[in-house]
Design an enzyme around this catalytic site. Sequence first.
Site: not given
Length: 311
Positions: A247-248, A221, A218, A216
């Site tokens: 992120g989850d 992408g 930010g 990840s």
Amino acid sequence: MILTVTPNPALDVTYRVAGLTVDAVNRVAGTDARAGGKGINVARVLHALGVPATALGFAGGRDGDALRAGLDARGIAHDLVATRGETRRTVAVVDPAAGTVTLLNEPGPVITESEWTALRDRVESRLPGASVLVLSGSLPRGLPDDAYAMLVRQAERHGVPVVLDADGVALRQAVPAGPRVVKPNAAELAGATGLPGLEAGARLLRRDGAHAVVVSDGPRGLYADTPDGSWRAVPPRVVGGNPTGAGDAAVAALAVGLAEGWDWPRTLAHAAALSAAAATAPLAGQVELAAYHDNLGRVSLRAGEEAPQCR
């Protein structure tokens, strides 16, 4: 069935404060409390997508009871080991005016050996019916540094692929066990490998045992290094919301991709689109489904690139 394991869940408390000022009185515009922790957020996103999922982990004390009640209220299946210690709280202070999120994370309870054994036993009992095992978040005190490595090996004995979202020592210890996908963010990747740049860090984790690494990054992408090549998946620009659970949401999409046998371009497009949709929502673990479906047609997917320009 996708299983998520959250060794250090929390009762997530979110304050919305416009114009947060340090060392001053701040007026809270709104407050929310809900079951949280990275793997629980993944289970919540999967539930929203209509994907069967069960959340495993620990819960103890009054906040642990509130965590269970919150999952029940949302219809999210769970099997949480009772602990003598109290479930922690995390506090997120969201300033929509500045677009910032300030996090205050308690350390969580000390897990006993018998509690850790009970969690491993519950994972073992559910692995024969699982399509994917997701391991997410920090390790609470009392668990060994190789706790995730133990669970990865446990899943591999059943032929169940693992998505691992961890950092630090827990990440480095687990990589040699061979998780199918490792998903750090850019800072976690640099901290775990000591290498600058996503490409070098991801290559090192793959050399050490991870089958694929998805980072990840930010607003830039996702960067992915996989057995089938490398890609950069950039979602549409996100305005407002709370990026804490983005992120989850990406992990949830990666798990679905593994469960469904998608190829990497399709999996990454969904992960980037879902992650961006989560970032527009006010609370971690929520996704704006309309935004998700709209984003799917607007994800920029480029092969063999580490860092294209932001859209």
